[in-house]
Design an enzyme around this catalytic site. Structure first.
Site, PDB file in Angstrom:
ATOM      1  N   HIS A   1      -4.462   1.655   7.270  1.00 37.38           N
ATOM      2  CA  HIS A   1      -3.084   2.152   7.403  1.00 37.38           C
ATOM      3  C   HIS A   1      -2.842   3.307   6.424  1.00 37.38           C
ATOM      4  O   HIS A   1      -2.317   4.352   6.804  1.00 37.38           O
ATOM      5  CB  HIS A   1      -2.097   0.992   7.150  1.00 37.38           C
TER       6      HIS A   1
ATOM      7  N   GLY B   1       0.837  -1.196   0.000  1.00 37.31           N
ATOM      8  CA  GLY B   1       0.000   0.000   0.000  1.00 37.31           C
ATOM      9  C   GLY B   1       0.869   1.241   0.000  1.00 37.31           C
ATOM     10  O   GLY B   1       2.027   1.193   0.437  1.00 37.31           O
TER      11      GLY B   1
END
Ligand code: NI
Length: 190
Positions: free
Chosen positions: A137, A46
């Protein structure tokens, strides 16, 4: 496509809130493609736009290698918002902006997230487990929050020396980085 240098811990941009996008320009499309490229090159799952020096509400993720065959695919999210969450679970996390640091973090187990996709469609997605964790996150990054901010002060104290080294760029990465306080043009690769 190009790979972009990743801003390391200590850089102010990681503490700033990214701005809401009211339109998606050609520049943004290129940015999203470059973010995918940067994430793959650095073996990340990510990446948020703050981490490549852009204060825009854009994140990309790709957990297909971790959850092969479970219907996951690479995703780009613009202006993501959590509309529902449920449960809690703890798991170790890392971050491309904080190399070599891994700590357990509590996150919601299931989320419902609303976002705009690259075609300007409004999408609602139910996510759980790893996918939910990565989305949360990266959304934290867009709010200027790091996974370290979820740790106890005791744990953060124990990490202090390591974090100081990261701030000075005294850390090995396989990808290009921007060290804290440095202008964007000055990057460093080891
Ligand atoms: Ni991160």
């Amino acid at each position: 496509m190009a790979t972009l240098p990743i801003y390391l811990y200590g850089n102010d941009i990681l503490k700033k809130k990214a701005k809401h996008l009211s339109e998606i320009t050609d520049h943004d499309i290129t940015l999203i493609q470059d973010m995918f490229e940067t994430m793959r090159e650095s073996n990340g799952i990510g990446l948020a736009a703050n981490q490549v020096g852009e204060l825009k509400q854009i994140l990309v993720l790709d957990i297909t290698e971790m959850e092969a065959g479970e219907g996951t695919k690479p995703l780009a999210m613009i202006n993501p918002t959590i509309i529902d969450d449920e449960g809690e679970w703890e798991m170790e996390e890392g971050c491309l902006s904080i190399p070599d640091v891994r700590e357990k973090v509590w996150r919601a187990e299931k989320i419902r997230v609303k976002f705009t996709d690259v075609n300007m469609n409004e999408v609602e997605l139910d996510a759980d487990g790893m996918l939910a964790r990565v989305i949360l996150h990266e959304m934290d990054h867009l709010n200027g929050v790091l996974f370290l901010d979820h740790l106890s002060s005791t744990k953060r104290t124990l990490l202090r020396a390591k974090l100081k080294r990261i701030m000075k760029g005294d850390v090995e990465t396989s990808y290009e980085v921007v060290i804290s306080g440095e202008p964007k043009s000055k990057t460093k690769k080891k």
